[in-house]
Design a protein around this motif. Structure first.
Motif, mmCIF file in Angstrom:
data_model
loop_
_atom_site.group_PDB
_atom_site.id
_atom_site.type_symbol
_atom_site.label_atom_id
_atom_site.label_comp_id
_atom_site.label_asym_id
_atom_site.label_seq_id
_atom_site.Cartn_x
_atom_site.Cartn_y
_atom_site.Cartn_z
ATOM 1 N N ASP A 266 0.812 -1.213 0.000
ATOM 2 C CA ASP A 266 0.000 0.000 0.000
ATOM 3 C C ASP A 266 0.848 1.267 0.000
ATOM 4 O O ASP A 266 0.355 2.339 -0.373
ATOM 5 C CB ASP A 266 -0.938 0.007 1.207
ATOM 6 N N ALA A 267 2.099 1.187 0.404
ATOM 7 C CA ALA A 267 2.982 2.354 0.320
ATOM 8 C C ALA A 267 3.187 2.769 -1.128
ATOM 9 O O ALA A 267 3.409 3.942 -1.428
ATOM 10 C CB ALA A 267 4.326 2.052 0.980
ATOM 11 N N ALA A 268 3.108 1.795 -2.034
ATOM 12 C CA ALA A 268 3.222 2.074 -3.468
ATOM 13 C C ALA A 268 1.862 2.235 -4.129
ATOM 14 O O ALA A 268 1.782 2.544 -5.320
ATOM 15 C CB ALA A 268 4.005 0.953 -4.159
ATOM 16 N N GLY A 269 0.779 1.983 -3.389
ATOM 17 C CA GLY A 269 -0.575 2.089 -3.954
ATOM 18 C C GLY A 269 -0.887 0.956 -4.907
ATOM 19 O O GLY A 269 -1.194 1.184 -6.073
ATOM 20 N N LEU A 270 -0.840 -0.298 -4.411
ATOM 21 C CA LEU A 270 -0.947 -1.454 -5.295
ATOM 22 C C LEU A 270 -2.236 -2.253 -5.133
ATOM 23 O O LEU A 270 -2.347 -3.336 -5.719
ATOM 24 C CB LEU A 270 0.253 -2.394 -5.068
ATOM 25 N N ALA A 271 -3.204 -1.776 -4.369
ATOM 26 C CA ALA A 271 -4.456 -2.529 -4.235
ATOM 27 C C ALA A 271 -5.100 -2.724 -5.603
ATOM 28 O O ALA A 271 -5.041 -1.846 -6.465
ATOM 29 C CB ALA A 271 -5.419 -1.804 -3.306
ATOM 30 N N THR A 272 -5.710 -3.872 -5.809
ATOM 31 C CA THR A 272 -6.215 -4.229 -7.134
ATOM 32 C C THR A 272 -7.329 -3.300 -7.580
ATOM 33 O O THR A 272 -8.080 -2.750 -6.775
ATOM 34 C CB THR A 272 -6.714 -5.683 -7.169
ATOM 35 N N ARG A 273 -7.461 -3.151 -8.914
ATOM 36 C CA ARG A 273 -8.375 -2.179 -9.497
ATOM 37 C C ARG A 273 -9.831 -2.637 -9.518
ATOM 38 O O ARG A 273 -10.722 -1.832 -9.724
ATOM 39 C CB ARG A 273 -7.931 -1.875 -10.932
ATOM 40 N N ASP A 274 -10.061 -3.926 -9.333
ATOM 41 C CA ASP A 274 -11.445 -4.396 -9.368
ATOM 42 C C ASP A 274 -12.006 -4.638 -7.968
ATOM 43 O O ASP A 274 -13.090 -4.179 -7.641
ATOM 44 C CB ASP A 274 -11.592 -5.647 -10.237
ATOM 45 N N LEU A 275 -11.267 -5.341 -7.110
ATOM 46 C CA LEU A 275 -11.766 -5.673 -5.781
ATOM 47 C C LEU A 275 -11.034 -4.929 -4.666
ATOM 48 O O LEU A 275 -11.301 -5.162 -3.492
ATOM 49 C CB LEU A 275 -11.666 -7.186 -5.541
ATOM 50 N N ALA A 276 -10.107 -4.038 -5.035
ATOM 51 C CA ALA A 276 -9.364 -3.247 -4.050
ATOM 52 C C ALA A 276 -8.710 -4.139 -3.000
ATOM 53 O O ALA A 276 -8.621 -3.793 -1.825
ATOM 54 C CB ALA A 276 -10.274 -2.216 -3.394
ATOM 55 N N GLU A 277 -8.225 -5.304 -3.430
ATOM 56 C CA GLU A 277 -7.597 -6.274 -2.533
ATOM 57 C C GLU A 277 -6.109 -5.976 -2.446
ATOM 58 O O GLU A 277 -5.435 -5.813 -3.461
ATOM 59 C CB GLU A 277 -7.850 -7.689 -3.067
ATOM 60 N N GLY A 278 -5.585 -5.883 -1.221
ATOM 61 C CA GLY A 278 -4.213 -5.430 -1.062
ATOM 62 C C GLY A 278 -3.216 -6.438 -0.549
ATOM 63 O O GLY A 278 -2.002 -6.229 -0.675
ATOM 64 N N ILE A 279 -3.666 -7.544 0.048
ATOM 65 C CA ILE A 279 -2.727 -8.471 0.673
ATOM 66 C C ILE A 279 -1.849 -9.149 -0.377
ATOM 67 O O ILE A 279 -0.623 -9.226 -0.225
ATOM 68 C CB ILE A 279 -3.484 -9.518 1.522
ATOM 69 N N GLY A 280 -2.461 -9.646 -1.451
ATOM 70 C CA GLY A 280 -1.684 -10.316 -2.500
ATOM 71 C C GLY A 280 -0.638 -9.410 -3.121
ATOM 72 O O GLY A 280 0.550 -9.783 -3.201
ATOM 73 N N PRO A 281 -1.014 -8.205 -3.594
ATOM 74 C CA PRO A 281 -0.004 -7.300 -4.137
ATOM 75 C C PRO A 281 1.072 -6.917 -3.130
ATOM 76 O O PRO A 281 2.237 -6.733 -3.498
ATOM 77 C CB PRO A 281 -0.829 -6.077 -4.565
#
Length: 335
Positions: A266-281
């Motif tokens: 999240d420091a790089a702003g990587l949450a997914t564009r469809d489900l806003a899921e952040g753990i995987g990225p």
């Protein structure tokens, strides 16, 4: 002054996964986090099969709550359909502590206030110095703030505001439920059951669109709670006290490394564009940063998907409804 090869600011999934890979390669590293683990972390706690694979995780040996739901029920404009794809839920309170301990890296409770580059090393608060620095402390990460904010400003269009509540609850429906654009929400809401009587419910929406409508996210929360009650997913007498936070969905991450400093998760702003899921990225980007440090390769985020759903109509439809209404050139691009 404490000196190590690598300092990682943030002990969540991004930071602990980076440390795990560094330690496996024999690299000296230190994690700094302002919280003492285990700590409460607001998050739906949904993890994908890709997360399990990336972490080489054996669910049968995981010592905490781990629930697999075979069906995700999706609700969109009064229609409902069932996605049959195994997904999992964990409690972040347990999961993050487990990841941190598994990394084998030493961790100190320390709130980073100042980050400087002094000739040939990074210096933190005149107490720590390192050759490589990894910012993994989420949206408010001090490494991003001090070193990356001017070079890589975040896309305000993709800022999400969220409310959620996790609580002990004897749920009856074992499926995960997702509602998209309910009651005009520019985002989605969720019901995520967890093993041994825990439940997470919440919602998130694009802040700019809420503001343009003159709406406050709590209006949507009240409506969402009424839906949960009407469907019998929670008891009418249950009181929910949500907490809020903000983060950014994936845009073009032009500057993710400056010198020997990196931003991940999240420091790089990587949450997914469809489900806003952040753990995987977060996990995969942390591992990619470790590889860049140890192997001298480019810090490449091409393997960190901008989407949770596979390429197809559902993903494109969600992106259209979330982003194209804002006439943004960001929509439809894979970064």
């Amino acid at each position: 002054m404490t000196r190590v090869d690598v300092i990682i600011v943030g002990g969540g999934p991004a930071g602990s996964s980076c440390a795990w890979q560094l330690r496996r390669r024999g690299v000296d590293c230190l994690i700094l986090d302002k919280a003492r683990f285990p700590r409460t972390k607001l998050c739906a706690g949904w993890i994908t099969p890709e997360v399990v694979a990336d972490l080489r995780m054996d669910p049968s040996g995981y010592p905490h709550r781990f629930l697999t739901f075979e069906v995700t029920q999706v609700h969109l404009y009064g229609f409902a359909f069932r996605m049959r794809s195994p997904q999992h839920s964990i409690r972040r309170y347990e999961f993050d502590d487990w990841l941190l301990k598994r990394s084998g890296a030493p961790a100190l409770e320390h709130e980073v206030r100042r980050v400087e580059w002094r000739g040939d090393r990074y210096v933190i608060d005149d107490q720590f110095e390192c050759n490589y620095l990894v910012g993994a402390a989420g949206t408010s990460c001090p490494v991003y703030r001090h070193l990356f904010r001017d070079a890589n400003p975040r896309a305000k269009l993709l800022q999400v505001v969220a409310l959620e509540h996790e609580l002990p609850y004897d749920w009856n429906d074992p499926d995960c439920h997702l509602w998209f654009f309910g009651h005009g929400l520019p985002g989605y809401s969720w019901y995520v059951p967890k093993q041994d009587g825990y439940l997470n419910v919440g919602l998130g929406g694009i802040a700019m669109r809420l503001k343009s409508k003159g709406q406050h996210v709590h209006i949507h929360w009240d409506y969402f709670v009424s839906v949960l009650r009407s469907r019998g997913l929670i008891k009418p007498s249950l009181e929910l006290r949500p907490q809020g936070y903000s983060y950014y969905m994936r845009s073009q991450v032009d500057v993710r490394r400056i010198g020997n400093a990196f931003v991940v998760g999240d420091a790089a702003g990587l949450a997914t564009r469809d489900l806003a899921e952040g753990i995987g990225p977060a996990i995969r980007s942390g591992m990619r940063a470790a590889e860049a440090i140890t192997d001298g390769v480019a810090y490449d985020l091409s393997s960190v998907s901008a989407y949770s759903l596979p390429l197809g109509l559902p993903r494109r439809a969600l992106e259209y409804l979330l982003l194209r209404r804002n006439n943004t050139a960001l929509a439809g691009k894979d970064y």
